[in-house]
Design a protein around this motif. Structure first.
Motif, PDB file in Angstrom:
ATOM      1  N   ARG A 172       1.054  -1.003   0.090  1.00  0.00           N
ATOM      2  CA  ARG A 172       0.191   0.001   0.524  1.00  0.00           C
ATOM      3  C   ARG A 172       0.709   1.203  -0.457  1.00  0.00           C
ATOM      4  O   ARG A 172       0.656   1.917  -0.630  1.00  0.00           O
ATOM      5  N   CYS A 175       1.966   1.629  -3.809  1.00  0.00           N
ATOM      6  CA  CYS A 175       0.450   2.475  -4.410  1.00  0.00           C
ATOM      7  C   CYS A 175       0.402   3.639  -3.993  1.00  0.00           C
ATOM      8  O   CYS A 175       0.782   4.550  -4.646  1.00  0.00           O
ATOM      9  N   TYR A 205     -11.566   2.841   1.475  1.00  0.00           N
ATOM     10  CA  TYR A 205     -10.130   3.263   0.835  1.00  0.00           C
ATOM     11  C   TYR A 205      -9.501   4.441   1.999  1.00  0.00           C
ATOM     12  O   TYR A 205      -8.524   5.933   1.109  1.00  0.00           O
ATOM     13  N   LEU A 208      -6.012   5.745   1.642  1.00  0.00           N
ATOM     14  CA  LEU A 208      -6.022   6.765   0.724  1.00  0.00           C
ATOM     15  C   LEU A 208      -6.515   8.402   0.872  1.00  0.00           C
ATOM     16  O   LEU A 208      -5.172   9.057   0.532  1.00  0.00           O
ATOM     17  N   PRO A 282      -8.306   2.832  -8.559  1.00  0.00           N
ATOM     18  CA  PRO A 282      -7.391   1.415  -7.582  1.00  0.00           C
ATOM     19  C   PRO A 282      -8.309   0.313  -7.501  1.00  0.00           C
ATOM     20  O   PRO A 282      -9.330   0.391  -7.697  1.00  0.00           O
ATOM     21  N   PHE A 309      -3.648  -1.371  -6.164  1.00  0.00           N
ATOM     22  CA  PHE A 309      -4.050  -1.078  -4.766  1.00  0.00           C
ATOM     23  C   PHE A 309      -4.881  -2.247  -4.265  1.00  0.00           C
ATOM     24  O   PHE A 309      -6.033  -2.537  -5.379  1.00  0.00           O
ATOM     25  N   SER A 442      -8.249  -5.745  -5.410  1.00  0.00           N
ATOM     26  CA  SER A 442      -9.298  -4.339  -3.956  1.00  0.00           C
ATOM     27  C   SER A 442     -11.665  -5.248  -4.011  1.00  0.00           C
ATOM     28  O   SER A 442     -11.085  -6.199  -4.853  1.00  0.00           O
TER      29      SER A 442
END
Length: 544
Positions: A172, A175, A205, A208, A282, A309, A442
């Motif tokens: 992660r 990414c 998410y 992120l 992602p 991701f 994902s």
């Protein structure tokens, strides 16, 4: 779960309605089937002891939806990494069974946990959906006891990417760094340069969102924030204000609205200046389907990008996890795309303790005592004080030698008989475990529910009915040293395997898919970068 048949985990319909306790690993819809059904509501109303056990974060997320409000008086939140005794009560017969439950962080999404059960059925681990970096299992305190890994008889495993086609998925952090470079090079050009994160799942998410917000001091726009109202560490980084440069809002269902707006929320600049938008989606399966190596970030059209991701452990990470805890049996929770249960079972068999050759037998040293060693005619060591196997599991590693008596002088023509040859060392057979490598994907889902989860279909794998076996070794073959955080996302290079699997292994920040250099959006700011109608609807990107 064969070891504890009175428990229901991540499934709440059919025969599971008869369970004595329910467990929810996280709030993704593919793990919540039957959770709001009228049949389950009636079951709760007729019981005094029935409870749903989950993490505190999962409880908060679940109760934000009105469809699950009836659970409010039946949920028992258990703190993560806190062993808790639970009583399973047969209300009709008046019998009770106690089990110890420990919730372990799963790394899949906010509130996701693994369940470690200890009781009369043995020690059983249910992972739910999880992603643990290589080496991270060594840091989970409650997988250990007395300085060694617990004797885990059975693991019910997230096998979403348990497929040798998927060698490795970027971490992660890797990414995130790629997405940060792309976002930073775009939003700094002008206030009219906007990024849309095309995240289909309602939550998962947040990693992120929080990191992008901290890096650029820009809040991420979402459709609603109800599920984060009691999570200030996330709520601070998201907003419902559409006048921001980073969006993760989702398209409504009406097609006409999708065609009429470039952003799902319909935001436009206050002065009418056209927004210049790029989208980043992602995903994982899209990268897994590539024939050759791809970047962590790949440009798919003029203004659309894909980012590798994943919410699930890669094959390499699954192998590392199972090799560390060494369970007796592993059952697949789901089937990877294109794989049968028998194929997945064969892969998992190589990671089980019973498939590693002769089972190791733990023998404490006890008291050291002097003993006299002698050798048989065949050169095999023996002890006059008892069987040498009490101290050693096999012969000496080095060849056994014995002194040869010097014969009296004899004519040169005399030669040694073949029977007098020195013993040739016989090495024990080496344990061979085939190496496989995996990639993860994902967790996405459609929008029909208040709380959305993954949209990738997961086929439930048949469960083996065998009971828990007793662990012979009691620990891993080697003493494991907890690695540093940086080593979690590194692996030793295997050149032969890399050459074989090169087409399937994403390479970090390599050349783009077509062989051109990685696209820098800031260099093409003079071109039109509006998301096309096809890209806005996601029809051109939905390949997973």
């Amino acid at each position: 779960m064969a070891e504890y048949p009175s428990l229901s985990i991540d499934r709440f319909d059919r025969d599971n309605l008869l369970a004595k306790a329910f467990f929810l690993s996280h709030c993704h819809k593919d793990h919540m089937k039957g959770l709001k059904a009228p049949a389950l509501q009636r079951r709760l109303e007729c019981s005094l002891k029935l409870r749903l056990y989950c993490s505190p974060v999962t409880k908060e997320i679940l109760l934000t939806s009105s469809k699950y409000k009836f659970w409010e008086n039946y949920i028992a939140a258990i703190e993560v990494e806190t062993p808790t005794q639970i009583s399973l009560v047969d209300e009709a017969a008046g019998k009770k069974e106690d089990i110890l439950v420990t919730l372990l962080p799963a790394g899949h999404c906010p509130g996701s946990v693994m369940f470690l059960f200890e009781g009369m059925g043995g020690t059983v681990l249910y992972t739910g959906d999880f992603r643990l970096a290589s080496g991270e299992a060594a840091r989970l305190e409650w997988l250990h006891s007395g300085g060694r890994v617990k004797d885990i008889s059975t693991v019910y495993l997230d096998t979403t990417f348990c497929d040798p086609r998927f060698y490795q998925i970027p971490s992660r952090e890797e990414c995130l760094n790629g997405i940060m470079q792309l976002v930073g090079s775009w939003v700094t050009l002008s206030p009219y340069h906007v990024v849309w994160l095309n995240c289909k799942a309602a939550y998962g998410y947040e990693y992120l969102f929080t990191n992008l917000s901290e890096e650029f001091s820009i809040q991420v726009h979402l459709n609603k924030l109800d599920m984060f109202k009691n999570m200030p560490e996330i709520l601070h980084h998201v907003t419902t204000d559409r006048m921001t440069q980073i969006h993760a809002c989702r398209h409504p269902k009406e097609d006409y609205f999708v065609r009429a707006n470039r952003l799902p929320c319909g935001n436009i600049a206050a002065d009418g200046t056209p927004l210049r938008i790029i989208s980043i989606k992602p995903s994982t399966m899209w990268f897994a389907e590539r024939i050759k190596r791809a970047n962590v970030i790949v440009r798919t059209s003029e203004s659309c990008y894909r980012a590798c991701f994943s919410f699930h452990s890669s094959f390499t990470e699954i192998k590392d996890f199972l090799s560390y805890i060494q369970p007796v049996t592993v059952h697949a929770n789901v089937l990877p795309m294109g794989k049968t249960y028998e194929e997945v079972k064969e892969i998992l068999k190589s990671f089980c303790r019973k498939d590693c050759g002769d089972e190791a037998v733990y023998k404490p040293l006890g008291k050291l005592k002097r003993w006299r060693q002698s050798f048989s005619n065949e050169g095999v060591p023996s002890s006059t004080d008892g069987d040498i196997d009490g101290l050693f599991d096999d012969y000496h590693v080095m060849p056994v030698k014995r002194a040869l008596c010097v014969p009296p002088p004899s004519p040169p023509t005399d030669r040694r008989e073949p029977d007098d040859e020195v013993l040739v060392n016989s090495e024990p057979p080496a344990c061979f475990i085939p190496e496989f490598h995996d990639c993860e994907e994902s967790n996405e889902e459609d929008e029909e529910e208040e709380i959305d989860g993954a949209d990738a279909e997961e086929t439930s794998a048949p469960r083996a009915s065998g009971g828990a076996g007793q662990r012979a070794g009691g620990t891993a073959s080697e003493e494991t040293i907890a690695p540093s955080w940086h080593s979690f996302f590194q692996r030793e290079r295997d050149e032969d395997w890399e050459r074989e699997m090169a087409p399937h292994s994403p390479k970090l920040f390599s050349d783009s898919e077509d062989g051109d250099s990685t696209h820098d959006p800031s260099q093409s700011s003079s071109q039109s970068t509006h998301i096309s109608e096809r890209a806005s609807q996601g029809s051109g990107l939905e390949t997973e």
